[in-house]
Design an enzyme around this catalytic site. Structure first.
Site, PDB file in Angstrom:
ATOM      1  N   CYS A  37      26.609  63.372  44.827  1.00  0.00           N
ATOM      2  CA  CYS A  37      27.545  62.529  44.276  1.00  0.00           C
ATOM      3  C   CYS A  37      26.702  61.215  43.374  1.00  0.00           C
ATOM      4  O   CYS A  37      27.034  60.970  42.144  1.00  0.00           O
ATOM      5  CB  CYS A  37      28.369  61.629  45.396  1.00  0.00           C
ATOM      6  N   ASP A  38      25.651  60.879  43.827  1.00  0.00           N
ATOM      7  CA  ASP A  38      24.986  59.647  43.362  1.00  0.00           C
ATOM      8  C   ASP A  38      23.829  59.911  42.498  1.00  0.00           C
ATOM      9  O   ASP A  38      23.475  58.902  41.865  1.00  0.00           O
ATOM     10  CB  ASP A  38      24.809  58.474  44.399  1.00  0.00           C
TER      11      ASP A  38
ATOM     12  N   CYS B 165      24.586  60.820  49.839  1.00  0.00           N
ATOM     13  CA  CYS B 165      25.126  61.858  49.096  1.00  0.00           C
ATOM     14  C   CYS B 165      24.688  62.208  47.914  1.00  0.00           C
ATOM     15  O   CYS B 165      24.732  61.460  46.741  1.00  0.00           O
ATOM     16  CB  CYS B 165      26.513  61.707  48.776  1.00  0.00           C
TER      17      CYS B 165
HETATM   18  C1  LIG Z   1      28.686  57.404  49.816  1.00  0.00           C
HETATM   19  C2  LIG Z   1      29.355  58.673  49.610  1.00  0.00           C
HETATM   20  C3  LIG Z   1      29.644  58.885  48.199  1.00  0.00           C
HETATM   21  C4  LIG Z   1      30.299  60.129  47.714  1.00  0.00           C
HETATM   22  N1  LIG Z   1      30.584  60.267  46.784  1.00  0.00           N
HETATM   23  C5  LIG Z   1      31.170  61.277  46.146  1.00  0.00           C
HETATM   24  C6  LIG Z   1      31.480  61.503  44.741  1.00  0.00           C
HETATM   25  O1  LIG Z   1      31.165  60.855  43.715  1.00  0.00           O
HETATM   26  N2  LIG Z   1      32.121  62.651  44.419  1.00  0.00           N
HETATM   27  C7  LIG Z   1      32.696  63.533  45.487  1.00  0.00           C
HETATM   28  O2  LIG Z   1      33.247  64.739  45.044  1.00  0.00           O
HETATM   29  N3  LIG Z   1      32.512  63.190  46.686  1.00  0.00           N
HETATM   30  C8  LIG Z   1      31.792  62.239  47.017  1.00  0.00           C
HETATM   31  N4  LIG Z   1      31.415  62.028  48.446  1.00  0.00           N
HETATM   32  C9  LIG Z   1      31.709  63.162  49.357  1.00  0.00           C
HETATM   33  C10 LIG Z   1      33.364  62.999  49.594  1.00  0.00           C
HETATM   34  O3  LIG Z   1      33.672  61.695  49.919  1.00  0.00           O
HETATM   35  C11 LIG Z   1      33.716  63.822  50.583  1.00  0.00           C
HETATM   36  O4  LIG Z   1      33.551  65.123  50.218  1.00  0.00           O
HETATM   37  C12 LIG Z   1      35.243  63.849  50.977  1.00  0.00           C
HETATM   38  O5  LIG Z   1      35.584  62.480  51.319  1.00  0.00           O
HETATM   39  C13 LIG Z   1      35.791  64.801  51.994  1.00  0.00           C
HETATM   40  O6  LIG Z   1      37.313  64.341  52.199  1.00  0.00           O
HETATM   41  P1  LIG Z   1      38.031  64.942  53.497  1.00  0.00           P
HETATM   42  O7  LIG Z   1      39.572  64.622  53.441  1.00  0.00           O
HETATM   43  O8  LIG Z   1      37.806  66.128  53.808  1.00  0.00           O
HETATM   44  O9  LIG Z   1      37.505  64.183  54.629  1.00  0.00           O
HETATM   45  P2  LIG Z   1      37.264  62.577  54.878  1.00  0.00           P
HETATM   46  O10 LIG Z   1      37.112  61.872  53.506  1.00  0.00           O
HETATM   47  O11 LIG Z   1      36.006  62.345  55.772  1.00  0.00           O
HETATM   48  O12 LIG Z   1      38.559  62.145  55.404  1.00  0.00           O
HETATM   49  C14 LIG Z   1      38.869  62.323  56.797  1.00  0.00           C
HETATM   50  C15 LIG Z   1      39.855  61.227  57.297  1.00  0.00           C
HETATM   51  O13 LIG Z   1      40.244  61.771  58.788  1.00  0.00           O
HETATM   52  C16 LIG Z   1      40.268  60.597  59.378  1.00  0.00           C
HETATM   53  N5  LIG Z   1      39.769  60.954  61.012  1.00  0.00           N
HETATM   54  C17 LIG Z   1      38.878  61.348  61.541  1.00  0.00           C
HETATM   55  N6  LIG Z   1      38.991  61.558  62.766  1.00  0.00           N
HETATM   56  C18 LIG Z   1      40.227  61.549  62.985  1.00  0.00           C
HETATM   57  C19 LIG Z   1      40.971  61.564  64.303  1.00  0.00           C
HETATM   58  N7  LIG Z   1      40.409  62.062  65.315  1.00  0.00           N
HETATM   59  N8  LIG Z   1      42.163  61.174  64.149  1.00  0.00           N
HETATM   60  C20 LIG Z   1      42.946  60.809  62.849  1.00  0.00           C
HETATM   61  N9  LIG Z   1      42.265  60.716  62.035  1.00  0.00           N
HETATM   62  C21 LIG Z   1      40.696  61.070  61.757  1.00  0.00           C
HETATM   63  C22 LIG Z   1      39.010  59.551  58.737  1.00  0.00           C
HETATM   64  O14 LIG Z   1      39.548  58.126  59.290  1.00  0.00           O
HETATM   65  C23 LIG Z   1      39.335  59.842  57.412  1.00  0.00           C
HETATM   66  O15 LIG Z   1      40.546  59.235  57.058  1.00  0.00           O
HETATM   67  C24 LIG Z   1      30.895  60.845  48.969  1.00  0.00           C
HETATM   68  C25 LIG Z   1      30.530  60.692  50.247  1.00  0.00           C
HETATM   69  C26 LIG Z   1      29.878  59.662  50.470  1.00  0.00           C
HETATM   70  C27 LIG Z   1      29.731  59.292  51.979  1.00  0.00           C
END
Ligand SMILES: Cc1cc2nc3c(=O)[nH]c(=O)nc-3n(C[C@H](O)[C@H](O)[C@H](O)COP(=O)(O)OP(=O)(O)OC[C@H]3O[C@@H](n4cnc5c(N)ncnc54)[C@H](O)[C@@H]3O)c2cc1C
Length: 316
Positions: free
Chosen positions: A137-138, A134
């Site tokens: 983010c980083d 990302c």
């Molecule tokens: C290395 C890294 C660093 C990042 N740093 C930042 C940052 O500094 N600032 C920032 O704003 N964003 C950052 N991001 C981006 C941010 O993490 C994501 O935008 C955010 O996590 C999205 O949230 P979400 O809840 O939409 O999805 P996710 O965080 O992907 O959560 C999805 C959830 O659904 C669950 N899941 C998936 N499929 C299923 C299923 N079939 N059944 C049940 N559960 C399921 C997963 O286990 C997970 O718990 C970073 C991402 C990465 C990879």
């Protein structure tokens, strides 16, 4: 006896947990089903762009999200949802891989997306210690440092451009002899002095001790290898959205993201989607949290049948 929830939230990341806080505060009987607690936000050791937290460990922050959702009455189970079916009475049956099923009057899909990985030695070991998926983010962590960006599409090109105003030097590594991204993006990157474009090369290994120190790349034609001395490696090769299990219920775009309107409604009445799994362009924790709140409030409108009635969170 069948235990019917008002709403089942699939995914316990920023979007799902925030949705749980809001549905809980609306006294909706809520179940969050998730494979893990916190989702992708749990990975980074330092989140610097979430308002109110001027630097916080991602896992620690997501524990706070979960505690807040539980405080407002949301239940949570660990599991992978493999099936959702719409019943004749317009409620939904949710099946998890362990075999259990749960019924709900509405569904909020918040199961995110997974960044594609290179699958090379050192990549996993140094994730969060120099390897990142990302740039947004980083990037600020690499001010005046040397980094590599791997990829040939718009996200790699855009990420490289973003890094070029911060980092000392950027190697842009792509396995083909030309980029897949838009011409405008390509031209912009080519003109920048501190970007070294390394075409027809594939990454072989991330090297380092505590943190990343180098990236070994191989020429796809000659098979000759060299080590680039870098402080960070950004893997920008795309994402995978595992949304097949809802493909019969909701419309999706080419990337398999779930298509939503401004209020997080999907093409299926009673199913809402939010955060990274939806077709919202920007994928960030704060955006997922905001989308989770919107999805929950719209879900409340749907369940209360109060179409058009303005109801705000603190208006109990
Ligand atoms: C290395 C890294 C660093 C990042 N740093 C930042 C940052 O500094 N600032 C920032 O704003 N964003 C950052 N991001 C981006 C941010 O993490 C994501 O935008 C955010 O996590 C999205 O949230 P979400 O809840 O939409 O999805 P996710 O965080 O992907 O959560 C999805 C959830 O659904 C669950 N899941 C998936 N499929 C299923 C299923 N079939 N059944 C049940 N559960 C399921 C997963 O286990 C997970 O718990 C970073 C991402 C990465 C990879």
């Amino acid at each position: 006896m069948i235990n019917v929830y008002d709403v089942i939230i699939v995914g316990g990341g920023a979007a799902g947990m925030t949705a749980g806080i809001y549905t809980g505060r609306k006294n909706l009987k809520t179940l969050i089903i998730s494979m893990d607690v916190g989702g992708q936000t749990s990975i980074p050791s330092n989140i610097e762009n979430y308002p109110g937290f001027d630097g916080i460990n991602g896992y620690e922050m997501m524990m706070k999200f979960q505690a807040q959702a539980m405080k407002w009455g949301a239940e949570m189970i660990t599991g992978k949802v493999k099936k959702i079916d719409k019943k004749k009475d317009r409620t939904f049956k949710v099946g998890v891989t362990s075999g259990e099923t749960y019924d709900a009057r509405a569904i909020i899909l918040a199961f995110g997306k997974t960044p594609l990985s290179l699958g090379i030695p050192g990549e996993e070991k140094f994730m969060g210690k120099g390897v990142s998926t990302c740039v947004t983010c980083d990037a600020p962590l690499y001010r005046d440092k040397t980094v590599a960006v791997v990829g040939g599409g718009n996200s790699a090109l855009g990420g490289t451009w973003e890094l070029s105003s911060l980092a000392k030097k950027i190697y842009l590594i792509h396995r083909r002899d030309e980029f897949r991204g838009d011409e405008v993006e390509v031209e912009r990157v080519k003109k920048q002095d501190n970007i070294d474009i390394v075409l027809s090369h594939i990454p072989i290994e991330v090297k380092g001790d505590q943190f990343v120190e180098g990236l070994v790349v191989e020429d796809v034609n000659t098979k000759k290898q060299k080590t680039l001395e870098v402080d960070g490696v950004f893997v920008e090769i795309g994402f995978k959205v595992d949304s097949e299990f809802v493909g019969h219920l909701v419309k999706r775009n080419e990337q398999k993201e779930i298509i939503t309107n401004l209020n997080c409604e999907t093409s299926q009445p009673g199913i809402f989607a939010c955060g990274d799994v939806s077709d919202v362009i920007f994928k960030q924790t704060v955006i997922s949290a905001g989308e989770g709140a919107k999805a929950a409030l719209q879900c409340y409108h749907y369940l209360s049948g109060a179409k058009g009635k303005v109801s705000i969170d603190w208006d109990h």
